[in-house]
Design an enzyme around this catalytic site. Structure first.
Site, PDB file in Angstrom:
ATOM      1  N   TYR A  32       5.184   8.681   0.744  1.00 21.97           N
ATOM      2  CA  TYR A  32       3.821   8.866   0.757  1.00 21.97           C
ATOM      3  C   TYR A  32       2.909   7.762   0.630  1.00 21.97           C
ATOM      4  CZ  TYR A  32       0.397  12.934   0.288  1.00 21.97           C
ATOM      5  OH  TYR A  32      -0.713  13.630   0.794  1.00 21.97           O
ATOM      6  N   HIS A  34       0.549   4.399   1.342  1.00 26.33           N
ATOM      7  CA  HIS A  34      -0.986   4.071   0.998  1.00 26.33           C
ATOM      8  C   HIS A  34      -1.156   2.696   1.045  1.00 26.33           C
ATOM      9  CE1 HIS A  34      -0.014   3.051  -3.068  1.00 26.33           C
ATOM     10  NE2 HIS A  34       0.305   4.072  -3.397  1.00 26.33           N
ATOM     11  N   HIS A  37       1.269   0.118  -0.667  1.00 23.44           N
ATOM     12  CA  HIS A  37       2.553  -0.114   0.097  1.00 23.44           C
ATOM     13  C   HIS A  37       2.254  -0.832   1.386  1.00 23.44           C
ATOM     14  CE1 HIS A  37       3.121   4.001  -1.845  1.00 23.44           C
ATOM     15  NE2 HIS A  37       4.117   3.456  -2.345  1.00 23.44           N
TER      16      HIS A  37
END
Ligand code: AMP
Length: 288
Positions: A32, A34, A37
């Site tokens: 997940y 964003h 990361h």
């Protein structure tokens, strides 16, 4: 981008890269993705020849009643983001591939896990270290990238690498924030619109704490004040601690050294964490 779902396939790819003399940078994540990361990915691209990202929501680091089942997942979107960054390999194992059986051997952490998040999430860091050690053994990177946002995790992993002689250099990456200061996190998607408006005050509270340190050495008084500030905004504070960055133990008197103010607080059911690092040198506070 090569997508490896099996350990053996990944090992083979890594062996080929190493035979060609390439250095490997590794970014472990729970997906997940964003900007936070992606910042780790960008650093890896700068430093290493080959960048490998893993996406694995590690069941053994979640306690009973925590958010393992509802942790946000969107692998197709993640693949698109990683391709855009020119990541070389995505390692995307399923639970069976990582844990054909639940491990009977795990890594333990002593006093470094007794404070901050470790105090409230028993077994969490054992779960993190166990999966990170497995991933390090599978990927065999030269460099591994971790965010300062999860500071206790970063510091414990640095210690693991030192204590157990993993031949890996750990690179710490600054926290990436939204424009209003909220640290980017996959868990921010849990916030309602009203909670999202309150969320940036967590970082504002931490900044208030550090700013006030220039005027007073009374850490306990400041802690009570900032705790009240956060509770008044609508947070339920789990901890707000000023700790030594080597020992992670709480300090009440500042002398020259390396420190961090770290907080965990709930907005509704969502648990947010954040921290600010600073050094004290010749009595002066320097925010990092
Ligand atoms: P996660 O997917 O939450 O396990 O995070 C994977 C890695 O990304 C960890 O090393 C985190 O510390 C790092 N990370 C998460 N959020 C941020 C952020 N806002 N800024 C920098 N690094 C982050």
């Amino acid at each position: 981008m090569i997508i490896a779902e099996e350990k053996d396939f990944l090992r083979k790819i890594v062996k080929d890269y190493k035979a060609r003399g390439c250095t490997i940078g590794f970014v472990p994540t729970m997906g997940y993705l964003h900007e936070g990361h992606l910042q780790l990915v960008k650093k890896s691209k700068e430093i290493a020849d080959i960048t490998i990202v893993s996406i694995f929501v590690n069941p053994i680091q979640f306690g009973p009643g925590e958010d393992f089942a509802k942790y946000p997942r969107d692998i197709e979107r993640d693949k698109g983001l990683l391709k855009k960054e020119n990541v070389d390999v995505l390692f995307f194992p399923d639970d069976k591939e990582m844990y054909p059986e639940l491990p009977k051997v795990r890594l333990i952490v002593n006093d470094l896990a007794d404070t901050l998040c470790g105090k409230y999430r028993p077994g969490h860091f054992e779960g993190v270290l166990t999966v990170v050690a497995k991933l390090f053994n599978i990927v065999q990177p030269d460099f591994a990238f971790f965010g300062k946002k999860d500071a206790q995790q970063l510091i414990i992993i640095e210690r693991m690498v030192r204590d157990l002689d993993f031949p890996i250099k750990i690179i710490a990456v600054d926290t990436v924030r939204e424009e209003d200061g909220l640290a980017k996190s996959s868990r921010n998607t849990y916030l309602s619109d009203a909670e999202r408006k309150i969320a940036p005050y967590l970082y504002k509270g931490l900044k208030k704490f550090v700013d006030e340190l220039a005027n007073t050495n009374d850490v306990i008084k400041l802690k009570v004040e900032v705790m009240k500030y956060l509770e008044d905004k609508g947070f339920k504070v789990q901890y707000l601690d000023l700790v030594d960055r080597n020992t992670l133990k709480e300090v009440q008197q500042l002398k020259d050294g390396k420190y961090m103010i770290a907080v965990a607080a709930f907005l509704g059911n969502t648990r947010l964490i954040d921290n600010i690092w600073f050094d004290v040198k010749n009595g002066r506070v320097k925010v990092l």
